[in-house]
Write an enzyme that holds these catalytic residues in place. Structure first.
Site, PDB file in Angstrom:
ATOM      1  N   CYS A 247       0.685  -0.495  -0.106  1.00 41.84           N
ATOM      2  CA  CYS A 247      -0.161  -0.343  -0.179  1.00 41.84           C
ATOM      3  C   CYS A 247       1.099   1.155  -0.081  1.00 41.84           C
ATOM      4  O   CYS A 247       1.427   1.446  -0.981  1.00 41.84           O
ATOM      5  CB  CYS A 247      -1.180  -0.183   1.167  1.00 41.84           C
ATOM      6  SG  CYS A 247      -0.218   0.082   2.471  1.00 41.84           S
ATOM      7  N   ARG A 252      -2.224  -1.081   5.560  1.00 42.57           N
ATOM      8  CA  ARG A 252      -3.290  -0.958   5.353  1.00 42.57           C
ATOM      9  C   ARG A 252      -3.265  -2.531   4.386  1.00 42.57           C
ATOM     10  O   ARG A 252      -3.866  -3.114   4.378  1.00 42.57           O
ATOM     11  CB  ARG A 252      -3.686  -0.488   3.896  1.00 42.57           C
ATOM     12  CG  ARG A 252      -4.551   1.227   4.167  1.00 42.57           C
ATOM     13  CD  ARG A 252      -4.913   2.094   3.171  1.00 42.57           C
ATOM     14  NE  ARG A 252      -3.773   2.718   2.561  1.00 42.57           N
ATOM     15  CZ  ARG A 252      -3.650   3.697   1.472  1.00 42.57           C
ATOM     16  NH1 ARG A 252      -4.844   3.955   1.021  1.00 42.57           N
ATOM     17  NH2 ARG A 252      -2.505   3.941   0.941  1.00 42.57           N
TER      18      ARG A 252
END
Lengths: 296, 151
Positions: A247, A252
């Site tokens: 990410c 994430r």
């Protein structure tokens, strides 16, 4: 012997149901020996406004990162972090947090770098616990310090570095950022601060699967069939693929790492924590722009 | 923080900076938590925050901000903030602005050094990344004050 596993039928369908617990299970096991609940949030103060009774806090920014080098803490510091929270090597650690367990899965991933055996996520995280009106307290637990062994961090199995990703080009990559970040129109998350990448776009060949697609409305993980529909049927990934997820700084993508590894049973998934803030600033690495995957 | 730079701050803000600088990192976090609980409620006219206020995109959690500049000669500034309870850090930053700057003259708000927040010593406690929201808040307040006093 550690605590029992949650036998909830939704969890039972996942590849590794022992990696999740429901809010109901946790409520019934809060006082069990051998369990430590860890809250890990985006907001550094959220825990202090009220938390699950007995839960301790681990902050990713200020605690799991080395304060100087861009890296995680070493085995010695990790042993200290665990020991002062009453976590031994045999403890069942249940993580939960805000924002669909985004930071909770990150903390779990870092614990996994040190091979902590029994790590679990509270399905639905903080939001579900609160929505169900379950107990919160501002009382700080005072766990007696325990001994945690100094374990060397394993950076080869579930973590990828830039050179690993260069060697991986042509094999499955999952970009879990927003579509705007993937195409290169945005250099940061929508509504979030610019965190400094000088080039926009994605690693050539990467599939775009924003991380939160794996979460349901109530912040729980989607049922296994829905996850298979996204990652396997729609994206064509297969559980024996060698997959790298990334990410912006690797948080994430640890959510997606958790989904692929523990919920769908993929055998080889690595999280590239250097992610876009490293790749998008590196000289002469290949970059693809636009909504097409591109090729290396 | 040197005395020269403290002198440039409005008295309430200078006091906050001294409070923060005077304690260790853990107590700074506690202080920020208390401030987050003291953020004033929005008046009725800003009830619908999303359509009547400016969003501070640089904050990690949704924060809305409104600035009013009085018609009096000193052009006193009034600040209004909206942030959800599940974003206590953002609320704490907003509360620092509210406590430190609300009711000050426009010229004094504009004179606050853009990097005043470094003196709060929160970098170690909340991480420098999270602190960017505070810098952005001040920049947006100043921009609105400038716009309101230019006409």
């Amino acid at each position: 012997m550690g605590p029992s596993n949650d036998t909830d039928p939704k969890l039972a369908a996942y590849a590794h149901p022992e990696r999740l617990v429901t809010t109901e299970w946790l409520a019934q096991h809060l006082d069990d020996d051998g369990i430590v609940v860890v809250e890990s949030d985006e907001d550094v103060l959220l825990y202090d406004t009220g938390h699950i009774p007995g839960a301790v806090k681990v902050d990713w920014h200020t605690e799991l990162n080395d304060p100087v080098t861009r890296d995680y803490v070493d085995g010695e510091r990790f042993a200290q972090i665990c020991g002062e929270r009453g976590i031994t090597r045999d403890t069942t650690v249940v993580f939960y947090g805000d924002r669909n367990n985004w930071w909770a899965t990150y903390a779990l991933w870092v614990f996994s770098l040190f091979g902590h055996p029994d790590v679990r996520i509270l399905d639905g995280g903080r939001a579900k616990w609160v929505a169900e009106g379950r107990e919160l307290t501002t009382e700080q637990p005072k766990p007696a310090a325990v001994e945690y062994p100094v374990v060397e961090r394993d950076d080869a199995t579930i973590r990828a570095f830039k050179d690993d990703v260069r060697a991986h080009l042509g094999k499955p990559l999952v970009d879990v950022r927003s579509p705007g970040e993937y195409s290169g129109e945005l250099l940061h998350m929508p509504d979030y601060p610019q965190e400094g990448a000088v080039r926009g776009g994605h690693i050539p060949g990467a599939a775009s699967v924003p991380w939160a697609r794996a979460a349901a409305e109530d912040a729980t993980f989607k049922p296994r069939a829905d996850l298979e529909a996204i990652y396997q049927q729609e994206q064509g990934l297969s559980p024996d693929d060698d997959v790298v997820a990334y990410c912006r700084i690797g948080e994430r993508s640890s959510h997606t790492w958790f989904v692929l590894t523990h919920l769908l049973g993929f055998s080889r998934v690595r999280n590239y924590d250097g992610s876009w803030t490293e790749w998008g600033n590196s000289v002469r690495v290949p970059i693809a722009q636009g909504s097409e995957r591109g090729s290396a | 923080m040197t005395e020269a730079s403290t002198r440039a701050l409005p008295p309430q803000l200078a006091e906050l900076v001294e409070d923060f600088a005077g304690v260790g990192p853990k107590d700074r976090l506690q202080l920020l938590l208390e401030l987050s609980q003291e953020l004033p409620e929005l008046p009725e006219r800003y009830a619908d925050a999303a359509s009547t206020m400016e969003q501070v995109h640089e904050c990690q959690s949704p924060l809305f901000l409104a600035v009013e500049v009085g018609p009096d000669p000193e052009q006193h500034v009034h600040l209004f903030f909206s942030a959800p309870p599940e974003a206590p850090t953002t609320r704490g930053f907003a509360s620092i602005m509210s406590t430190g700057l609300d009711g000050e003259a426009a010229a004094d708000v504009l004179a606050v050094p853009d990097d005043f927040y470094i003196a709060l010593g929160l970098g170690e406690a909340v991480s420098p990344l999270r602190l960017r929201g505070m810098a952005a808040m001040l920049a947006r307040i100043k921009k609105q004050v400038r716009a309101a006093t230019a006409s």
